[in-house]
Scaffold this active site. Structure first.
Site, mmCIF file in Angstrom:
data_model
loop_
_atom_site.group_PDB
_atom_site.id
_atom_site.type_symbol
_atom_site.label_atom_id
_atom_site.label_comp_id
_atom_site.label_asym_id
_atom_site.label_seq_id
_atom_site.Cartn_x
_atom_site.Cartn_y
_atom_site.Cartn_z
ATOM 1 C CG ASN A 165 1.909 3.536 -4.059
ATOM 2 O OD1 ASN A 165 0.849 2.958 -3.455
ATOM 3 N ND2 ASN A 165 3.151 3.252 -4.190
ATOM 4 N NE ARG B 33 -14.961 -1.884 11.452
ATOM 5 C CZ ARG B 33 -15.471 -0.627 11.596
ATOM 6 N NH1 ARG B 33 -15.181 0.501 11.866
ATOM 7 N NH2 ARG B 33 -16.877 -0.918 12.062
ATOM 8 C CG HIS C 31 5.193 -2.169 -4.016
ATOM 9 N ND1 HIS C 31 6.354 -1.645 -3.783
ATOM 10 C CD2 HIS C 31 5.660 -3.360 -3.943
ATOM 11 C CE1 HIS C 31 6.996 -2.410 -3.522
ATOM 12 N NE2 HIS C 31 6.713 -3.697 -3.773
ATOM 13 N NE ARG D 298 6.348 -4.169 0.233
ATOM 14 C CZ ARG D 298 6.255 -2.954 0.177
ATOM 15 N NH1 ARG D 298 4.995 -2.259 -0.122
ATOM 16 N NH2 ARG D 298 7.302 -2.151 -0.283
ATOM 17 C CG HIS E 279 -0.189 -2.594 1.077
ATOM 18 N ND1 HIS E 279 0.282 -3.020 -0.275
ATOM 19 C CD2 HIS E 279 1.005 -2.254 1.926
ATOM 20 C CE1 HIS E 279 1.730 -3.094 -0.102
ATOM 21 N NE2 HIS E 279 2.081 -2.629 0.932
ATOM 22 C CD GLU F 209 6.186 1.370 -6.741
ATOM 23 O OE1 GLU F 209 5.927 0.838 -5.695
ATOM 24 O OE2 GLU F 209 6.312 2.666 -7.169
ATOM 25 C CB THR G 182 8.519 1.281 3.170
ATOM 26 O OG1 THR G 182 8.227 1.971 1.926
ATOM 27 C CG2 THR G 182 9.530 2.087 3.727
ATOM 28 C CG HIS H 84 10.732 5.797 -0.575
ATOM 29 N ND1 HIS H 84 9.800 4.699 -0.401
ATOM 30 C CD2 HIS H 84 10.862 5.910 1.073
ATOM 31 C CE1 HIS H 84 9.820 4.113 0.618
ATOM 32 N NE2 HIS H 84 10.237 5.068 1.596
ATOM 33 C CG ASP H 85 9.803 9.060 2.502
ATOM 34 O OD1 ASP H 85 8.573 8.630 2.780
ATOM 35 O OD2 ASP H 85 10.811 8.603 3.411
ATOM 36 N N GLY I 219 2.660 8.296 -2.692
ATOM 37 C CA GLY I 219 1.494 7.818 -2.256
ATOM 38 C C GLY I 219 1.442 8.086 -0.696
ATOM 39 C CG HIS I 220 3.775 7.696 3.848
ATOM 40 N ND1 HIS I 220 2.954 6.620 4.589
ATOM 41 C CD2 HIS I 220 4.032 8.535 4.616
ATOM 42 C CE1 HIS I 220 3.183 6.778 5.719
ATOM 43 N NE2 HIS I 220 3.941 8.029 5.916
#
Length: 253
Positions: free
Chosen positions: A7, A18, A43, A45, A50, A73, A110, A201-202, A224-225
């Protein structure tokens, strides 16, 4: 074999903080694929905090050129607005290999819960059919422990993605087994209904091996994260390769 889909949202977060083009999400996507990732996830939004619509188009082109999966997503119920055409129109333009439907509201930091099929099923079914018409496989985000996970098959979904946030929290606290058992049970219920199982997720290098060992036949993990955070220390190439090694080892053992 479990596929790794990286991700890229956090790359876009850094860029947007920036302005301008750096770091470039397409360049990051190329680096991930060169390191062995099986696909890319985004994903977008509606607030474009992002990943933006133009990123989706560019990354879709990259994945087509490389012959790998592109996974988009998103919340299928979020209305279009300036800069965001809506999930279905975006998918109709890009024609990704997979679309993962997630019930997150505009204000959520999230994704943190799965669908309530009793409440949302009547709206999901026609959207799943429309996404199938684009050629996409459709996965829906579900909570571990949802006793109605098989309903996703009746709505036309091909896969479910297990929300693994609670498992990651339990792993970090040193007591992962109940959460792992619950994930395995939910996966078995889904598979018995003819659904394939993804997860995300995580998930991280610390907890991924135990998850794959404990949950049967996971087809894809979307990470991703944690991966981008780890890459700040070790580099993107080395980090993606480390995840691929974890997956390969899990399947060998």
């Amino acid at each position: 074999m479990t596929a790794l889909s990286v991700n890229l949202n956090k790359i876009a977060v850094l860029r947007n903080s920036r302005g301008g083009r750096e770091p470039d999400v397409v360049t990051a996507g190329i680096a991930c694929l060169d390191a062995g990732a099986h696909g890319l996830t985004v994903h977008p939004r509606p607030d474009a905090r992002h990943i933006r619509a133009d990123d989706v188009l560019a990354l879709g082109g990259l994945c087509r050129s490389r012959g790998v999966e592109f996974n988009i997503e998103g919340n299928p119920f979020a209305p279009p607005r300036p800069g965001y055409p809506g999930l279905l129109p975006l998918c109709q333009s890009v024609r990704p290999a997979q679309v993962t439907l997630v019930p997150d509201g505009d204000g959520q930091l999230t994704s943190d819960h799965g669908f309530d099929f009793g409440a949302d099923g009547h709206r999901l079914a026609p959207l799943i059919a429309a996404l199938h018409a684009t050629g996409a496989r459709v996965s829906v985000f579900v909570d571990v422990g949802n006793p109605h996970v098989a309903d996703a098959a009746a709505l036309g979904a091909d896969r479910v993605e297990l929300y693994t946030g609670p498992y990651a929290e339990a792993f970090a606290a040193g007591a992962p087994q109940p959460a792992l058992d619950a994930a395995a049970h939910t996966a078995v219920l889904a598979q018995a209904a003819g659904l394939q199982v993804n997860a995300g997720h995580d998930l991280s290098q610390a907890n991924l091996a135990a998850f794959l060992a404990g949950v049967p036949a996971v087809r894809e993990v979307s990470i991703g994260h944690a991966l981008i955070g780890e890459a700040l220390y070790a580099g993107l190439d080395a980090t993606v390769r480390a995840y691929c090694t974890i997956i390969d080892t899990a399947h060998r053992t």
